[in-house]
Motif scaffolding. Structure first.
Motif, PDB file in Angstrom:
ATOM      1  N   TRP A   1      -4.496-119.750  79.027  1.00 19.84           N
ATOM      2  CA  TRP A   1      -5.934-119.889  78.786  1.00 19.84           C
ATOM      3  C   TRP A   1      -6.563-118.498  78.780  1.00 19.84           C
ATOM      4  N   GLY A   2      -6.224-117.692  79.776  1.00 15.88           N
ATOM      5  CA  GLY A   2      -6.766-116.336  79.850  1.00 15.88           C
ATOM      6  C   GLY A   2      -6.307-115.461  78.693  1.00 15.88           C
ATOM      7  N   LEU A   3      -5.048-115.588  78.281  1.00 15.18           N
ATOM      8  CA  LEU A   3      -4.550-114.810  77.154  1.00 15.18           C
ATOM      9  C   LEU A   3      -5.243-115.204  75.853  1.00 15.18           C
ATOM     10  N   THR A   4      -5.568-116.470  75.721  1.00 13.13           N
ATOM     11  CA  THR A   4      -6.301-116.918  74.525  1.00 13.13           C
ATOM     12  C   THR A   4      -7.682-116.275  74.464  1.00 13.13           C
ATOM     13  N   ILE A   5      -8.382-116.241  75.597  1.00 14.14           N
ATOM     14  CA  ILE A   5      -9.695-115.593  75.651  1.00 14.14           C
ATOM     15  C   ILE A   5      -9.557-114.104  75.337  1.00 14.14           C
ATOM     16  N   TRP A   6      -8.500-113.482  75.847  1.00 11.67           N
ATOM     17  CA  TRP A   6      -8.267-112.065  75.560  1.00 11.67           C
ATOM     18  C   TRP A   6      -8.097-111.837  74.055  1.00 11.67           C
ATOM     19  N   ALA A   7      -7.294-112.673  73.386  1.00 14.92           N
ATOM     20  CA  ALA A   7      -7.076-112.505  71.945  1.00 14.92           C
ATOM     21  C   ALA A   7      -8.383-112.662  71.166  1.00 14.92           C
ATOM     22  N   LEU A   8      -9.231-113.590  71.586  1.00 14.01           N
ATOM     23  CA  LEU A   8     -10.535-113.753  70.937  1.00 14.01           C
ATOM     24  C   LEU A   8     -11.417-112.533  71.170  1.00 14.01           C
ATOM     25  N   ALA A   9     -11.323-111.949  72.367  1.00 12.32           N
ATOM     26  CA  ALA A   9     -12.096-110.734  72.649  1.00 12.32           C
ATOM     27  C   ALA A   9     -11.610-109.575  71.782  1.00 12.32           C
ATOM     28  N   GLU A  10     -10.315-109.485  71.537  1.00  8.24           N
ATOM     29  CA  GLU A  10      -9.793-108.447  70.653  1.00  8.24           C
ATOM     30  C   GLU A  10     -10.350-108.630  69.245  1.00  8.24           C
ATOM     31  N   TRP A  11     -10.421-109.854  68.778  1.00  8.44           N
ATOM     32  CA  TRP A  11     -11.003-110.096  67.451  1.00  8.44           C
ATOM     33  C   TRP A  11     -12.477-109.693  67.417  1.00  8.44           C
ATOM     34  N   LEU A  12     -13.211-110.041  68.481  1.00  2.86           N
ATOM     35  CA  LEU A  12     -14.613-109.649  68.538  1.00  2.86           C
ATOM     36  C   LEU A  12     -14.762-108.135  68.464  1.00  2.86           C
ATOM     37  N   ASP A  13     -13.877-107.412  69.118  1.00  4.78           N
ATOM     38  CA  ASP A  13     -14.012-105.961  69.193  1.00  4.78           C
ATOM     39  C   ASP A  13     -13.557-105.277  67.912  1.00  4.78           C
ATOM     40  N   ARG A  14     -12.489-105.789  67.328  1.00 11.44           N
ATOM     41  CA  ARG A  14     -11.878-105.096  66.196  1.00 11.44           C
ATOM     42  C   ARG A  14     -12.194-105.730  64.850  1.00 11.44           C
ATOM     43  N   GLY A  15     -12.506-107.017  64.866  1.00 14.79           N
ATOM     44  CA  GLY A  15     -12.762-107.700  63.608  1.00 14.79           C
ATOM     45  C   GLY A  15     -11.511-107.982  62.799  1.00 14.79           C
ATOM     46  N   ASN A  16     -10.336-107.808  63.403  1.00 12.11           N
ATOM     47  CA  ASN A  16      -9.071-108.050  62.726  1.00 12.11           C
ATOM     48  C   ASN A  16      -8.701-109.515  62.873  1.00 12.11           C
ATOM     49  N   ALA A  17      -8.754-110.261  61.779  1.00 11.74           N
ATOM     50  CA  ALA A  17      -8.532-111.712  61.834  1.00 11.74           C
ATOM     51  C   ALA A  17      -7.111-112.077  62.226  1.00 11.74           C
ATOM     52  N   ASN A  18      -6.179-111.130  62.193  1.00 13.02           N
ATOM     53  CA  ASN A  18      -4.810-111.434  62.603  1.00 13.02           C
ATOM     54  C   ASN A  18      -4.738-111.858  64.071  1.00 13.02           C
ATOM     55  N   TRP A  19      -5.756-111.499  64.847  1.00 13.04           N
ATOM     56  CA  TRP A  19      -5.768-111.912  66.254  1.00 13.04           C
ATOM     57  C   TRP A  19      -5.854-113.435  66.395  1.00 13.04           C
ATOM     58  N   PHE A  20      -6.305-114.124  65.346  1.00 11.91           N
ATOM     59  CA  PHE A  20      -6.335-115.585  65.427  1.00 11.91           C
ATOM     60  C   PHE A  20      -4.931-116.181  65.445  1.00 11.91           C
ATOM     61  N   LEU A  21      -3.947-115.440  64.942  1.00 12.04           N
ATOM     62  CA  LEU A  21      -2.563-115.892  65.059  1.00 12.04           C
ATOM     63  C   LEU A  21      -2.126-115.856  66.520  1.00 12.04           C
ATOM     64  N   ALA A  22      -2.545-114.799  67.229  1.00 10.52           N
ATOM     65  CA  ALA A  22      -2.254-114.731  68.667  1.00 10.52           C
ATOM     66  C   ALA A  22      -2.993-115.829  69.417  1.00 10.52           C
ATOM     67  N   VAL A  23      -4.236-116.111  68.994  1.00  8.41           N
ATOM     68  CA  VAL A  23      -4.995-117.201  69.618  1.00  8.41           C
ATOM     69  C   VAL A  23      -4.227-118.511  69.491  1.00  8.41           C
ATOM     70  N   GLY A  24      -3.719-118.786  68.290  1.00  5.14           N
ATOM     71  CA  GLY A  24      -2.965-120.019  68.085  1.00  5.14           C
ATOM     72  C   GLY A  24      -1.693-120.074  68.909  1.00  5.14           C
ATOM     73  N   LEU A  25      -0.994-118.945  68.996  1.00  2.45           N
ATOM     74  CA  LEU A  25       0.243-118.897  69.784  1.00  2.45           C
ATOM     75  C   LEU A  25      -0.045-119.160  71.252  1.00  2.45           C
ATOM     76  N   PHE A  26      -1.030-118.452  71.810  1.00  2.00           N
ATOM     77  CA  PHE A  26      -1.329-118.617  73.231  1.00  2.00           C
ATOM     78  C   PHE A  26      -1.864-120.014  73.534  1.00  2.00           C
ATOM     79  N   ALA A  27      -2.699-120.531  72.647  1.00  2.17           N
ATOM     80  CA  ALA A  27      -3.228-121.888  72.863  1.00  2.17           C
ATOM     81  C   ALA A  27      -2.103-122.916  72.811  1.00  2.17           C
ATOM     82  N   GLY A  28      -1.153-122.735  71.899  1.00  5.32           N
ATOM     83  CA  GLY A  28      -0.018-123.647  71.830  1.00  5.32           C
ATOM     84  C   GLY A  28       0.842-123.578  73.075  1.00  5.32           C
TER      85      GLY A  28
END
Length: 520
Positions: A151-178
């Motif tokens: 759960w915490g890693l998913t929030i971290w990946a979303l924060a990285e996307w917010l900071d960098r704007g790199n949509a590839n972080w949504f792949l990490a979001v999906g991995l961590f959420a899974g």
């Protein structure tokens, strides 16, 4: 618009970080703090006996599978990995959970830096390790530990996307959420919270136009596919058990206060007061400004919180269930603590005082519990002691082994999963080769080999706590059911419970008959 917002956030963060950090918020001090706690937890985890659930999950680790009756498989896999590294002992069961708390601290620090600066990041690490639930939970191997991490890693990946704007972080979001979903099904509510956030925040809403967001969702489903397959091949047993809890059978208000009070206490009363302020600020900034950092923490938590609140209207919410909410709660508390630094006013002084008081308070409570778990400070609390499950099993195994030798018993029968796990672990640690089988609820052991017919045909000892003695129901399955004694489980001379022991002779059929009926 999104890039402008990221630039504004970076500029504010850089300005905020220009103020000198107190020594306890600096990365070097935080590393020492986390490493010291991790070392203490490893010591305690290796010396304290297992709880009932841990002893049961140990059997999962010995038999890794794609799913289990009670929960998804992640905790079983972690235990299997720990057992492979350090052996089939208490530390093997707990090792990866302890390390996960340290890793979760690192993820929280990075998330705090991205969303609110280094000062908030430091407070987040301190608060996280000073919460009572995380302090205790980091020592206990349960599905909550991996669910909190992912759960915490998913929030971290979303924060990285917010900071960098790199949509590839949504792949990490999906991995961590899974990975979170195959840790505990409650992570489904995190997915709902992410969707809520994407809808609420105008800037985050732009993510719907990226292919990576949808690919991340597909990745999450692919990660959970083995659990779905396991359920499909086992009559959907795990889904029925867990999702069946959500169905209300009667309505009552008597659990609401218990739920709220317990969580405020387990969060740590001092930190809880600051977190409540943070929640209020998050609501205001989400409603009025659609500020994406605060709204991320709020929206990702709301669906699960409201489910727990709904559950408390018809049944008790177990104290550990809200644990996945703690990363977001400590982050919001950390934002408040960071903003209070350098400000004047009574409230700012209050938040600073609570922050500085809450951390040593939480850590001290955890350390006392660790010591007490390893070596009981007192036995006077008896069954009111939260650690009572850990006591007396070595002595039980010794007496039970002697009784089995006298009676010519080849195996031990039980009618409760906690008893099964504890006796199996205690007998193994004592060097006994007695097999332990639970007579009912065999779906719990679908991952393990079926009971050996040659062993089942021989005499057995049935062991049950006096208040849960189901020996009378066994007479239809065994020719003779004879009570042969009692064993007291004690701590420092105080009796915790009485275990009744019966000799079972002459099974009226093979394993299909012996294990075919419920003992209740």
């Amino acid at each position: 618009m999104l890039s402008a917002t990221m630039s504004d956030r970076r500029a504010w963060r850089e300005w905020n970080d220009q103020r000198p950090l107190q020594w306890w918020l600096k990365p070097a001090a935080l590393i020492v703090f986390v490493l010291a706690l991790t070392a203490i937890r490893i010591w305690a985890g290796g010396h304290a006996w297992l709880s009932e659930d841990e002893a049961y999950y140990r059997l999962w680790g010995l038999n890794p599978a794609a799913g289990y009756y009670d929960h998804p498989p992640m905790i079983g896999w972690w235990i299997a990995a720990g057992q492979a590294l350090v052996g089939d002992k208490a530390l093997g069961v707990r090792l990866f959970g302890i390390l996960a708390t340290a890793l979760g601290s690192l993820a929280l620090w990075r998330t705090g830096v991205l969303l609110h600066g280094h000062r908030a990041a430091g407070w987040a690490v301190l608060f996280f390790n000073a919460t009572i639930l995380i302090g205790i939970g980091s020592l206990i191997a349960t599905p909550d530990t991996p669910s909190v991490l992912f759960w915490g890693l998913t929030i971290w990946a979303l924060a990285e996307w917010l900071d960098r704007g790199n949509a590839n972080w949504f792949l990490a979001v999906g991995l961590f959420a899974g990975l979170g979903l195959i840790s505990k099904y409650s992570v489904l509510f995190l997915g709902a919270g992410i969707i809520l956030w994407l809808l609420v925040s105008p800037r985050a809403r732009r993510a719907f136009a990226t292919w990576q967001l949808w690919a991340g969702g597909i990745l999450a489903m692919l990660v959970t596919a083995p659990v779905i397959w396991w359920n499909a091949t086992h009559d959907w047993a795990s889904f029925v058990k867990q999702f069946g809890r959500a169905v209300p059978h009667q309505w009552t208000g008597r659990f609401i206060g218990e739920f709220i009070g317990a969580e405020l206490g387990l969060l740590n009363p001092a930190i809880a007061m600051i977190a409540l302020v943070g929640i209020g600020i998050a609501v205001k900034r989400t409603v009025m400004n659609r500020e994406e950092a605060w709204s991320l923490l709020l929206c990702s938590s709301l669906p699960f919180f409201f489910y727990l609140l709904f559950h408390s209207l018809h049944a008790r919410v177990q104290a550990n269930w809200p644990a996945p909410l703690f990363p977001a709660l400590v982050l919001m508390a950390a934002f408040v603590a960071a903003d209070a630094e350098g400000r004047e006013g009574l409230l700012a002084k209050l938040w600073r005082g609570l922050s500085k008081f809450g951390v040593p308070l939480g850590v001290a409570v955890s350390l006392v519990i660790y010591v007490h778990a390893v070596s009981p400070l007192t036995g006077s609390l008896a069954r009111k002691d939260p650690t009572f499950q850990l006591r007396g099993w070595q002595e039980i195994a010794s007496e039970l082994g002697d009784m089995a030798q006298r009676e010519g018993a080849a195996w031990v029968a039980t009618s409760a999963y906690g008893m099964t796990g504890q006796l199996a672990f205690a007998l193994e640690q004592a060097g006994s080769d007695l097999a332990v089988y639970q007579l009912d609820e065999r779906i719990r052991y679908a991952m393990a080999p079926a009971p050996d017919p040659a062993i089942v045909a021989r005499p057995a000892l049935y062991v049950a706590v006096a208040r849960r003695d189901h020996a009378d129901t066994l007479r239809a399955r065994f020719a003779r059911v004879e009570r042969i004694g009692e064993i007291a489980r004690t701590v420092r001379g105080v009796r915790l419970e009485t275990l009744r022991v019966y000799r079972l002779v002459g099974p009226r059929g093979g394993p299909d008959v012996v294990f075919s009926q419920d003992t209740r």
